[in-house]
Design a protein around this motif. Structure first.
Motif, mmCIF file in Angstrom:
data_model
loop_
_atom_site.group_PDB
_atom_site.id
_atom_site.type_symbol
_atom_site.label_atom_id
_atom_site.label_comp_id
_atom_site.label_asym_id
_atom_site.label_seq_id
_atom_site.Cartn_x
_atom_site.Cartn_y
_atom_site.Cartn_z
ATOM 1 N N TYR A 7 0.674 -1.107 0.088
ATOM 2 C CA TYR A 7 0.186 0.117 -0.177
ATOM 3 C C TYR A 7 1.326 1.204 0.278
ATOM 4 O O TYR A 7 2.189 1.394 0.500
ATOM 5 N N ALA A 104 -7.904 6.666 5.940
ATOM 6 C CA ALA A 104 -9.000 5.127 6.254
ATOM 7 C C ALA A 104 -10.181 4.937 6.420
ATOM 8 O O ALA A 104 -10.733 4.801 5.969
ATOM 9 N N ARG A 154 -5.710 -1.679 2.312
ATOM 10 C CA ARG A 154 -4.318 -0.990 3.653
ATOM 11 C C ARG A 154 -4.753 -2.360 4.584
ATOM 12 O O ARG A 154 -3.267 -1.987 5.057
#
Length: 161
Positions: A7, A104, A154
């Motif tokens: 990521y 996120a 992620r």
């Protein structure tokens, strides 16, 4: 050899997130403009618009539920509507900022909120089939896919290819 890419936390490495962030910023702007329009214009133009829509569908705005609806449009309810639109705009602006910065929590927020619209999109296709309904469904599916893919990356796994 692991085929998964690590990521990349750089926001510019995620053009899909940036595109969705711009879409959400546009929604926020429209919500803020609608709230301001309600506050500036007051209940009269809204009542006129709804009255015209009621007459267009062939109903009587003086009787039944439509009369009740028109009676509910007061300065107080217009203020409440403006507050709700402002809160929606703030939520969309916050999501846009988070997606632009590749946060996120913003991917979670966007994925969940877009997924909540999917049943309504399918209902719209059933009730009003046409290219606009299909386009809306396609855009929301694309948003869910991009954000779910981001969240999967992620975690170190590829949730969707």
């Amino acid at each position: 050899m692991d085929a998964r890419k690590p990521y990349n936390p750089d926001p510019h490495a995620h053009p899909g997130l940036a595109a969705i962030a711009l879409l959400e910023a546009g929604k926020a702007l429209l919500a803020f403009l609608a709230a301001a329009g309600l506050e500036v214009s007051g209940p009269a133009p809204l009542r006129t618009l709804i009255d015209a829509l009621i007459r267009r569908i062939g109903a009587d705005p003086e009787q039944g539920a439509f009369s009740t609806l028109l009676g509910m449009i007061t300065p107080d309810t217009v203020h409440v509507g403006a507050v709700v639109l402002s809160a929606y705009g703030l939520l969309r602006a916050l999501e846009a900022w988070g997606l632009w910065r590749a946060r996120a929590w913003a991917s979670w927020l966007g994925c969940i909120s877009a997924a909540l619209y999917l049943p309504l999109d399918v209902y719209a296709i059933v009730r009003h089939p046409g290219w606009a309904s299909w386009l809306l469904l396609a855009v929301n599916l694309l948003v869910v896919w991009v954000l779910a893919r981001d969240l999967g990356r992620r975690r170190g796994t590829r949730a969707l290819p």
